[in-house]
Scaffold this active site. Structure first.
Site, short mmCIF file in Angstrom:
data_model
loop_
_atom_site.label_atom_id
_atom_site.label_comp_id
_atom_site.label_asym_id
_atom_site.label_seq_id
_atom_site.Cartn_x
_atom_site.Cartn_y
_atom_site.Cartn_z
N LYS A 19 -26.77 -29.51 -20.04
CA LYS A 19 -27.07 -28.57 -20.67
C LYS A 19 -26.61 -28.09 -22.22
O LYS A 19 -27.23 -27.66 -23.18
CB LYS A 19 -26.55 -27.14 -19.89
CG LYS A 19 -27.29 -27.00 -18.69
CD LYS A 19 -26.68 -25.78 -17.73
CE LYS A 19 -25.16 -26.08 -17.52
NZ LYS A 19 -24.76 -26.91 -16.59
N GLY A 20 -25.46 -28.92 -22.43
CA GLY A 20 -24.85 -29.03 -23.55
C GLY A 20 -25.64 -29.62 -24.62
O GLY A 20 -25.79 -28.79 -25.73
N ALA A 42 -16.01 -26.15 -17.18
CA ALA A 42 -17.15 -26.88 -17.61
C ALA A 42 -16.91 -27.77 -18.62
O ALA A 42 -15.69 -27.95 -19.08
CB ALA A 42 -18.02 -25.61 -18.34
N GLY A 43 -17.89 -28.75 -18.78
CA GLY A 43 -17.75 -29.90 -19.82
C GLY A 43 -18.87 -30.31 -20.28
O GLY A 43 -19.76 -30.89 -19.57
N THR A 45 -21.21 -32.11 -22.94
CA THR A 45 -21.12 -33.08 -23.76
C THR A 45 -22.10 -33.26 -24.71
O THR A 45 -23.22 -32.78 -24.45
CB THR A 45 -20.95 -34.52 -22.92
OG1 THR A 45 -20.05 -34.33 -22.12
CG2 THR A 45 -20.87 -35.81 -23.95
N PRO A 304 -16.10 -39.47 -10.37
CA PRO A 304 -17.37 -40.10 -10.25
C PRO A 304 -18.18 -38.95 -9.48
O PRO A 304 -18.02 -38.36 -8.66
CB PRO A 304 -17.16 -41.21 -9.34
CG PRO A 304 -15.80 -41.29 -8.64
CD PRO A 304 -14.87 -40.28 -9.54
N ASP A 333 -34.44 -41.55 -19.08
CA ASP A 333 -34.33 -43.02 -19.60
C ASP A 333 -33.45 -43.46 -18.56
O ASP A 333 -33.60 -44.88 -18.24
CB ASP A 333 -33.48 -43.25 -20.82
CG ASP A 333 -32.25 -42.18 -20.81
OD1 ASP A 333 -32.14 -40.98 -20.63
OD2 ASP A 333 -31.31 -42.75 -21.18
P1 IMP Z 1 -14.14 -24.97 -9.77
O1 IMP Z 1 -15.36 -24.03 -10.65
O2 IMP Z 1 -13.05 -25.54 -10.31
O3 IMP Z 1 -13.61 -23.91 -8.66
O4 IMP Z 1 -14.97 -25.62 -8.67
C1 IMP Z 1 -15.68 -25.40 -7.58
C2 IMP Z 1 -16.80 -26.37 -7.33
O5 IMP Z 1 -17.59 -26.24 -8.86
C3 IMP Z 1 -16.34 -27.91 -7.38
O6 IMP Z 1 -17.48 -28.43 -6.51
C4 IMP Z 1 -16.58 -28.31 -8.83
O7 IMP Z 1 -16.57 -29.68 -8.78
C5 IMP Z 1 -17.85 -27.46 -9.31
N1 IMP Z 1 -17.80 -27.38 -10.66
C6 IMP Z 1 -17.12 -26.79 -11.47
N2 IMP Z 1 -17.47 -26.67 -12.90
C7 IMP Z 1 -18.18 -27.84 -13.01
C8 IMP Z 1 -19.21 -28.25 -13.94
O8 IMP Z 1 -19.25 -27.88 -15.13
N3 IMP Z 1 -19.97 -29.17 -13.48
C9 IMP Z 1 -20.25 -29.62 -12.41
N4 IMP Z 1 -19.43 -29.42 -11.28
C10 IMP Z 1 -18.74 -28.31 -11.63
#
Ligand code: IMP
Length: 424
Positions: A19-20, A42-43, A45, A304, A333
Site C-alpha cells: 500500500k505504501g 505498520a511498515g 516501504t 519472515p 514481477d
Molecule cells: P499488532 O497489530 O501488533 O497487535 O499485531 C496483530 C497482528 O497483526 C499480528 O499478526 C501482526 O503480525 C499483524 N500486523 C500488524 N501490523 C501489520 C502490518 O503492518 N503488516 C502486516 N501484519 C501486521
C-alpha cells in the site's frame, strides 16, 4: 457544501500488500493524506529514485507536498513518531504546516509496550509486532487511555497516569514479576515529547472535513489489511483496529457519505505475518522461493512472512466489506519464472464446497483451497509500463482476477520503484 469525495487505499489481504507504494503514487495528486487507524505496527516501504523510506506512523504522503494527518483512530507512540520525523528531516523532509496530529488520538504508553511483550510470551500468542497496539486500544475502549490533548494539561495527565500506572504495576508484578514503572517519570518524559510535538497538534476532524467540503483531494491511507480487521478479519489473529474502509469514519470523524471510492491493494500472491489461518499457504520450497524473490520480510519487525497463492475467497470478503471498485495488483514481477500460478476459487471444508469466508477461525483453519491453475511466464516484467506489453499469460491471470472479484485492475506494480507501475 461541495459533493467532492475522497479516495481510500486499503489492503485486501493480511497487510504488506504494498500500500505504501500505491499511496505514494496517488499522493502526488492529493492535497491531504490521512492515516485513520493502527499505529507503529505498520511498515510502509516507499522507494523513490532508488532511495528506500520505511514509514510506520506518518502517511506516505509526507514525501510529497500533501498535508499529512494522523487522525484520532491512530494510536501514537510519541517516541517512534519523533524518531521517524528526525530520520526524515535528516533526509530532507521538512515538517511544518504539512503535518497535523489529532488531539483526539490515543497515546501508546510504556506500560502498553511492556504488556504487549508479556502477553506475547505466554500461551495463545497472536504474533503481534509488540508495539503496544492491542493494550493501547484496550485502554481506549476501557476509558483508561491518554489522549494527545491530555498531554498538555499537567493536572489531568498526572491524575490519569498515576491511576493507570498503579493498576498496571499490579498486573505487571502479579502476572509477570516485572518491576514497577514510575508514574512521575512517565509524566515528565511524555510532557517532554508533547512539547516537541505541540506545533503539529490540532483538531483533525474539522481540518479533514473542511478540506473535503472545499473540494480538496483527500486520500485515506489504510494500514495492515482487511483480513486483520478486528471485526471482519481472522479473529483473534488480527490487529486491534478496523483496518479497512469500515474504520475510516470512526477513525477520522468524516461521515460515510464523504468517503469513497475505495481502491484495494492485493499482491499477485498472498502473504501473512504472525499466527492465524492462511488456507493457501505454501509450506514447501515454492513458499520459500516467493519469500526470497519477493523479499518477504516484515518492514517493522524483520520477521519472515508466510507466503502462498492468491486466495479468491478471502479477497471477495475484503471486496464486499470495503466496497472496493478497483484494485492495484502488486509484485506481479515476483511470479515471473514460475511454470504454474494458482488461484483459490473456493474451499472444501469438511467435504463441503464453501465460497464465502467462514467467520469461525477454526473452520477457516480446516479449509482446503481448490485452485484454478494458470500458465506462468518467463519474461522480466520490471521494464514494462503498458498493460498491452505484458506477457499473454500474465494478462490471462489478471483478467481472471478481475472477473472473479468483479473489480477493475487499475494499477499493476512490477517493481519497488515508483516508476515501475502500469496504470490502466
Ligand atoms: P499488532 O497489530 O501488533 O497487535 O499485531 C496483530 C497482528 O497483526 C499480528 O499478526 C501482526 O503480525 C499483524 N500486523 C500488524 N501490523 C501489520 C502490518 O503492518 N503488516 C502486516 N501484519 C501486521
Amino acid at each position: 457544501m461541495s459533493t467532492a469525495k475522497s479516495t481510500c487505499v486499503v489492503g485486501v489481504q493480511w497487510g504488506d500488500e504494498g500500500k505504501g507504494k500505491i499511496v505514494d503514487i496517488l499522493s502526488q495528486k492529493a492535497d491531504v493524506v490521512v492515516r485513520f487507524q493502527g499505529g507503529g505496527n505498520a511498515g510502509h516501504t516507499v522507494v523513490v529514485k532508488g532511495e528506500k523510506f520505511v514509514l510506520h506512523l506518518l502517511p506516505s504522503g509526507i514525501l510529497h507536498k500533501s498535508t499529512c494527518v494522523v487522525a484520532n483512530g491512530v494510536v501514537v507512540d510519541l517516541i517512534q513518531l519523533l524518531d521517524e520525523m528526525a530520520e526524515l528531516e535528516k533526509r530532507g523532509v521538512k515538517f511544518g504546516k504539512n503535518f497535523l496530529l489529532s488531539d483526539r488520538a490515543h497515546v501508546v504508553m510504556p506500560y502498553h509496550k511492556f504488556l504487549d511483550k508479556h502477553f506475547e510470551a505466554g500461551k495463545g500468542k497472536i504474533g503481534t509486532t509488540q508495539r503496544g497496539i492491542g493494550p493501547c486500544y484496550a485502554d481506549k475502549a476501557a476509558r483508561k487511555g491518554v489522549r494527545v490533548a491530555d498531554l498538555y494539561n499537567e493536572a489531568v495527565l498526572k491524575d490519569r497516569v498515576f491511576a493507570i500506572t498503579d493498576e498496571k504495576n499490579k498486573i505487571l508484578a502479579a502476572l509477570y514479576g516485572a518491576p514497577p514503572l514510575d508514574p512521575q517519570r512517565i509524566v515528565d518524559e511524555y510532557r517532554g515529547y508533547a512539547a516537541k510535538l505541540k506545533p503539529f497538534v490540532g483538531d483533525a476532524v474539522d481540518f479533514v472535513n473542511t478540506a473535503i467540503d472545499k473540494g480538496k483531494r483527500v486520500l485515506f491511507e489504510g494500514a495492515q489489511g482487511s483480513l486483520l480487521d478486528i471485526d471482519f478479519g481472522t479473529y483473534p489473529f488480527v490487529t486491534s483496529s478496523n483496518s479497512d474502509a469500515c474504520g475510516i469514519s470512526a477513525g477520522t470523524g468524516v461521515p460515510p457519505k464523504k468517503i469513497g471510492p475505495i481502491l484495494g491493494v492485493a499482491k499477485a500472491y498472498c502473504t501473512r505475518v504472525g499466527e492465524g489461518p492462511f488456507p493457501t499457504e505454501l509450506k514447501d520450497g515454492l513458499g520459500e522461493k516467493l519469500r526470497e524473490v519477493g523479499g518477504e520480510y516484515g518492514a517493522t519487525t524483520g520477521r519472515p512472512r508466510r507466503c502462498g497463492w492468491f486466495d479468491g475467497v478471502t479477497s471477495l470478503h475484503a471486496v464486499q466489506i470495503n466496497g472496493i471498485e478497483s484494485v492495484a495488483i502488486t509484485k506481479l514481477d515476483v511470479l515471473s519464472g514460475l511454470d504454474e500460478i494458482r488461484f483459490a476459487t473456493h474451499y472444501k471444508i469438511d467435504g463441503k464446497k464453501v465460497e464465502v469466508m467462514p467467520s469461525e477461525t477454526d473452520v477457516l483453519a480446516r479449509a482446503e483451497p481448490v485452485y484454478k491453475s494458470f500458465k506462468g511466464w518467463t519474461e522480466d516484467l520490471s521494464k514494462i509500463r503498458r498493460y498491452q506489453d505484458l506477457p499473454k499469460a500474465a494478462k490471462i491471470y489478471l483478467n481472471f482476477v478481475e472477473r472473479y472479484l468483479k473489480v477493475k485492475v487499475s494499477m499493476i506494480s512490477v517493481g519497488k520503484d515508483r516508476e515501475k507501475t502500469i496504470l490502466r
